[in-house]
Design a protein around this motif. Structure first.
Motif, PDB file in Angstrom:
ATOM      1  N   LYS A 177      -4.684   5.016  -8.995  1.00 19.11           N
ATOM      2  CA  LYS A 177      -5.711   5.894  -8.431  1.00 19.11           C
ATOM      3  C   LYS A 177      -6.477   6.603  -9.547  1.00 19.11           C
ATOM      4  N   ASP A 236      -4.359   3.259   0.882  1.00 19.01           N
ATOM      5  CA  ASP A 236      -4.558   1.898   0.393  1.00 19.01           C
ATOM      6  C   ASP A 236      -3.836   1.634  -0.922  1.00 19.01           C
ATOM      7  N   PRO A 289      -5.061   1.231  -4.667  1.00 22.18           N
ATOM      8  CA  PRO A 289      -6.272   1.381  -5.479  1.00 22.18           C
ATOM      9  C   PRO A 289      -6.589   0.165  -6.344  1.00 22.18           C
ATOM     10  N   ARG A 341      -8.984   4.337 -10.891  1.00 18.91           N
ATOM     11  CA  ARG A 341     -10.106   4.168  -9.963  1.00 18.91           C
ATOM     12  C   ARG A 341     -11.066   5.348 -10.021  1.00 18.91           C
ATOM     13  N   GLU A 366      -5.841  -3.065  -5.747  1.00 16.58           N
ATOM     14  CA  GLU A 366      -6.367  -4.099  -4.867  1.00 16.58           C
ATOM     15  C   GLU A 366      -7.779  -3.770  -4.416  1.00 16.58           C
ATOM     16  N   ALA A 367      -8.027  -2.493  -4.104  1.00 18.66           N
ATOM     17  CA  ALA A 367      -9.352  -2.083  -3.646  1.00 18.66           C
ATOM     18  C   ALA A 367     -10.387  -2.292  -4.738  1.00 18.66           C
ATOM     19  N   THR A 390       0.837  -1.201   0.000  1.00 20.44           N
ATOM     20  CA  THR A 390       0.000   0.000   0.000  1.00 20.44           C
ATOM     21  C   THR A 390       0.873   1.253   0.000  1.00 20.44           C
ATOM     22  N   GLU A 450     -11.085  -6.105  -5.002  1.00 21.87           N
ATOM     23  CA  GLU A 450     -11.846  -6.615  -3.869  1.00 21.87           C
ATOM     24  C   GLU A 450     -13.285  -6.090  -3.860  1.00 21.87           C
ATOM     25  N   ALA A 451     -13.508  -4.906  -4.438  1.00 20.70           N
ATOM     26  CA  ALA A 451     -14.847  -4.338  -4.502  1.00 20.70           C
ATOM     27  C   ALA A 451     -15.653  -4.868  -5.682  1.00 20.70           C
TER      28      ALA A 451
END
Length: 344
Positions: A314, A330, A332, A317, A334-335, A115, A338-339
């Protein structure tokens, strides 16, 4: 040069590099330190006892073999520690080493951390502890990179206008090229970053770090120079493993190694550079930093390259341009995975 004792944390093979039997950055670091005058390898630590034992036998460490980092620090008291473990462990290990009274420098493998927040804190904790922190972006120390930077600064290709980069992915391999771009450009600040990524199926490094299948990133330095980075399936647009520097009066092309080629009058000229291996030059820079010289691979410069990579993610995203400094903790990419915002 003063004498410095060295400890290596992380000695086992890299599971993501099964094409290289026995591949280990710990071994590479150790071999490079041994080639530098004034360095003496005194200890290693690995949570896998067999890995630590084999490493100790390979380098004749005798009593300096540990499975616990704290015990290694307390017993061997190394001046310099190289952290060569998977990225998810870097932040805690760097902080632990930096907090020990005997440690004067921590050298960490890339990528810095999974991260951006952890990457930033590694620089902060070493600064707070008064410990030199460097990141193993060794291509900045390569003879070809240094010479290209000098030739660009001298105006051999006129005014630098654009940099083009290509590699397999952004954070694991492409970050080397991003750092070389920053170096040759003179390490200016970045005004903005914009990017897009493709993630059609699960793809991870080190068993737990997502990486894109293809990315296209662009950023503008405060100097006015633009950079373009293409990875994965789009790397051929630039030329895989290629760094290209375009000026008003010519261009330079560099594929990682000890030569580059330059064109100023319509014809390409290949230039070989007689220099020590990049990894050895990096370790020499680490210990020279303890003698008062600024290492070219400082934690701040490693973070600057890391910020560009996370900035591309980012931007993807938020579907728009972003401006440093990044105010994120965080990862971005990976987020988004996962989302469920990216397949699979």
């Amino acid at each position: 040069m003063s004498a410095y004792t060295i400890g290596i944390v992380g000695t086992g093979p890299d599971p993501d590099r099964s094409d290289h039997e026995g591949y280990s950055m710990g071994y590479r670091h150790a071999e490079a330190y041994e080639a530098v005058e004034g360095c003496r390898l005194v200890a290693c630590a690995d949570v896998v006892a067999d890995h630590a034992r084999d490493f100790g036998e390979a380098f004749g460490l005798d009593e300096g073999v540990f499975t616990d980092v704290g015990e290694m620090l307390a017993t061997a008291e190394p001046d310099v520690v190289s952290v060569c473990t998977p990225p998810a462990t870097h932040a805690d290990l760097v902080a632990q080493c930096a907090g020990h009274d005997a440690v004067r420098a921590v050298h960490c493998e890339k990528p810095m951390a999974p991260t951006y927040g952890e990457s930033h804190r590694m620089v902060e904790v070493c600064g707070r502890e008064g410990v030199q922190f460097t990141v193993n972006l060794q291509n900045r120390c390569a003879g070809a990179t240094r010479e290209i930077k000098e030739r660009v600064a001298e105006g051999v290709i006129g005014d630098l206008r654009r940099i083009e980069l290509a590699r397999r992915d952004l954070l694991q391999t492409g970050i080397h090229h991003v750092d070389v771009a920053n170096c040759v450009a003179g390490d200016p600040g970045v005004e903005w970053i914009m990017g897009q990524i493709d993630y059609p199926e699960e793809h991870v490094w080190y068993t737990d770090m997502h990486t894109e299948a293809q990315a296209l990133g662009m950023w503008r330095y405060e100097s006015g120079v633009h950079a373009l980075c293409s990875t994965g399936g789009g790397a051929e647009a630039v030329g895989d493993r290629t760094n290209r520097f375009l000026g008003t009066d010519g261009e330079i092309e560099f594929r990682l190694g000890e030569e580059y080629r330059i064109r100023t009058d319509g014809a390409w000229e290949t230039v070989a550079v007689d220099a020590r291996p990049a990894q050895e030059a990096t370790m020499a820079a680490v210990v020279a930093g303890l003698g008062g010289e600024e290492p070219p691979i400082t934690g701040e410069r490693g973070l600057a390259a890391t910020e560009i990579v996370f900035g591309i993610w980012k931007s993807a995203r938020r579907r728009g341009r972003v401006e440093p400094p990044l105010e994120i903790e965080d990862n971005p990419l990976e987020a988004m995975v996962e989302a469920g915002e990216l397949p699979p």
